[in-house]
Design a protein around this motif. Structure first.
Motif, short mmCIF file in Angstrom:
data_model
loop_
_atom_site.label_atom_id
_atom_site.label_comp_id
_atom_site.label_asym_id
_atom_site.label_seq_id
_atom_site.Cartn_x
_atom_site.Cartn_y
_atom_site.Cartn_z
N PRO A 1 36.85 2.00 7.84
CA PRO A 1 36.87 0.62 8.34
C PRO A 1 35.84 0.34 9.43
CG PRO A 1 39.10 1.42 8.03
CD PRO A 1 38.20 2.59 7.78
N ALA A 2 35.61 1.30 10.31
CA ALA A 2 34.65 1.08 11.40
C ALA A 2 33.21 1.05 10.91
CB ALA A 2 34.81 2.17 12.46
N HIS A 3 32.98 1.43 9.66
CA HIS A 3 31.62 1.49 9.12
C HIS A 3 31.44 0.54 7.94
CE1 HIS A 3 31.40 5.87 10.80
NE2 HIS A 3 31.15 4.96 11.72
N HIS A 4 32.33 -0.42 7.75
CA HIS A 4 32.22 -1.34 6.62
C HIS A 4 30.89 -2.09 6.61
CE1 HIS A 4 36.80 -1.69 5.60
NE2 HIS A 4 36.21 -0.73 4.94
N ALA A 5 30.50 -2.63 7.76
CA ALA A 5 29.26 -3.42 7.81
C ALA A 5 28.05 -2.56 7.51
CB ALA A 5 29.12 -4.09 9.18
N ARG A 6 28.04 -1.34 8.01
CA ARG A 6 26.90 -0.45 7.75
C ARG A 6 26.83 -0.06 6.27
NH1 ARG A 6 27.59 3.16 13.14
NH2 ARG A 6 29.48 1.91 13.21
N THR B 1 27.90 -10.24 8.17
CA THR B 1 29.06 -10.55 9.00
C THR B 1 30.23 -11.04 8.16
OG1 THR B 1 27.61 -11.17 10.84
CG2 THR B 1 29.88 -11.92 10.95
N GLY B 2 29.99 -12.00 7.28
CA GLY B 2 31.05 -12.54 6.45
C GLY B 2 31.66 -11.50 5.53
N THR B 3 30.80 -10.65 4.96
CA THR B 3 31.30 -9.59 4.07
C THR B 3 32.19 -8.62 4.83
OG1 THR B 3 29.32 -9.77 2.69
CG2 THR B 3 30.62 -7.75 2.49
N ALA B 4 31.77 -8.24 6.05
CA ALA B 4 32.59 -7.32 6.85
C ALA B 4 33.94 -7.94 7.18
CB ALA B 4 31.84 -6.95 8.12
N ILE B 5 33.95 -9.24 7.49
CA ILE B 5 35.21 -9.92 7.78
C ILE B 5 36.14 -9.89 6.57
CG2 ILE B 5 36.26 -12.15 8.35
CD1 ILE B 5 33.72 -12.81 9.94
#
Length: 422
Positions: A141-146, A352-356
């Motif tokens: 979860p902490a690396h979803h955006a990456r 940003t939106g994808t990570a949310i």
């Protein structure tokens, strides 16, 4: 020692699978990026040439993005039921079929066939975006955006190369008896078809199916525990709904603004005497800015949070609109700067939106929800593409650019309100 060794044994196969999946996704995204960018470069010009109308030039983009809305639902549902491998491969195959249809329409001079083919061609765009979710299925979860950004950046190579092949593929098309502006769709069809083949053969294990299986094992004991009596499940559900709405809004606004300005920039440049090589260079820079910053964007989102990067997205889009509106008609450099900022703003908003969304939606319904969210993104793109030609015909390109930039600022209060609600 006895508590850490089982965890290492459990997660090692997951990490190995994630590395393999990212490699395969990167290969497919390089190919699909070329297919996506090739159509963007000359799609509006082909429509203008065949329809003889600037006001209808945005119609082709609108049909493509409308087709991507339907494809987003289909890819999401197939992925939910059968996994990412079949869903993504089917989407890219449809994009290849649409590319072939565009070429046939150009040869036959049929605007009706062109509209139908561009609708089908939109499946490639939808699938290119859906692939970013596959990169995050197995990520922590902490690396979803990456993880999302890793997949997005792979599109850069194909996205930059594709528009710069507009002139050579146009020459090839002319040699084959195909209209010059339809040439890039030769590249698009081949790229999408090979991307589908790569995924169908090598995207194993399927990231969504494996993540779902691991999640089931991990939460089996939790399901046997007594229910929470203090209302936390209800609050969690409300938080998920809020997250989906906010994430979708960020991506919808960035997509609408980006598509509207991007679609009409090649037409505006063409009207000021620039050829396909110049517009291809500007679109290549734009595509590069859409995807190349992704690793940095992913790190920024994971490090500084959704609110900060969403606000940065809005400011980048506003700046892009201001630069585009004030660029002299003969200045390729300023159009390149404007579209680079436009691509950067889109990238910040999409990651940003994808990570949310990824954080908010459980694996059990993730692919279906992601597909529905991407429908709203596609509809926004269709709206932007359709409206762009009408706005330019009625009020001019500068008003379109400025208006889009101002609209993007709506991202900020929406994200702030959601953050306060949480």
């Amino acid at each position: 020692m006895t508590t850490t060794v089982p965890a290492r044994i459990e997660y090692l196969p997951r990490f190995q699978a994630q590395r393999r999946i990212l490699i395969v996704l990167i290969a497919a995204q390089v190919l699909s990026g070329a297919g996506l960018a090739a159509g963007v470069t000359t799609g509006a010009l082909l429509a203008q040439d065949m329809l003889g109308s600037t006001s209808l030039a945005g119609l082709l983009s609108a049909l493509s993005t409308a087709g991507s809305a339907l494809a987003a639902i289909a890819v999401g549902r197939i992925s939910q039921a059968r996994g990412r491998r079949l869903g993504l491969a089917a989407g890219y195959l449809a994009g290849a079929v649409g590319s072939a249809g565009v070429i046939a329409a150009a040869v036959a001079g049929s605007s009706v066939l062109l509209f139908i083919a561009m609708f089908v061609y939109g499946a490639g765009t939808a699938t290119n975006l859906q692939a970013r979710y596959a990169g995050a299925d197995l990520a922590a979860p902490a690396h979803h955006a990456r993880a999302v950004s890793t997949v997005l950046v792979a599109t850069t190579l194909g996205g930059v190369v594709g528009p710069n092949l507009a002139a050579p593929t146009g020459d090839l098309a002319h040699t084959l008896g195909i209209p010059h502006l339809a040439g890039p769709f030769l590249l698009a069809g081949a790229a999408y078809a090979i991307a589908a083949l790569v995924l169908a053969i090598w995207l194993r294990p399927d990231p969504l199916l494996l993540a779902r299986a691991l999640e089931t094992e991990r939460t089996a004991a939790a399901y046997a525990q007594p229910g929470d009596a203090d209302g936390r499940p209800r609050r969690a559900a409300e938080s998920r709904r809020s997250g989906v709405l906010v994430g979708a809004l960020v991506m919808v606004l960035t997509q609408l603004v980006m598509v509207a300005i991007m679609t009409m920039t090649p037409v505006h440049m063409h009207d000021h005497g620039h050829g396909t090589a110049a517009s291809g260079l500007v679109i290549a820079i734009h595509i590069g800015a859409m995807y190349l910053p992704s690793p940095l964007t992913g790190w920024l989102v994971d490090r500084y949070g959704h609110l900060t990067i969403a606000a940065a997205s809005a400011l980048a889009l506003l700046t892009a609109g201001i630069v585009a509106a004030n660029a002299p008609g003969d200045s390729v450099a300023l159009f390149a700067v404007a579209l680079a900022l436009l691509g950067l703003g889109w990238n910040l908003g999409l990651v940003t939106g994808t990570a949310i969304i990824t954080d908010a939606v459980p694996l059990a319904t993730r692919a279906r929800t992601q597909g529905l969210v991407d429908v709203s993104i596609a509809i926004a793109g269709a709206t932007g593409g359709m409206a762009s030609g009408l706005v330019v015909a009625a009020a001019g390109y500068p008003l379109l650019a400025i208006g889009g930039g101002i609209l993007a600022l709506a991202i900020v209060p929406a994200v702030v309100a959601a953050a306060r609600g949480r």
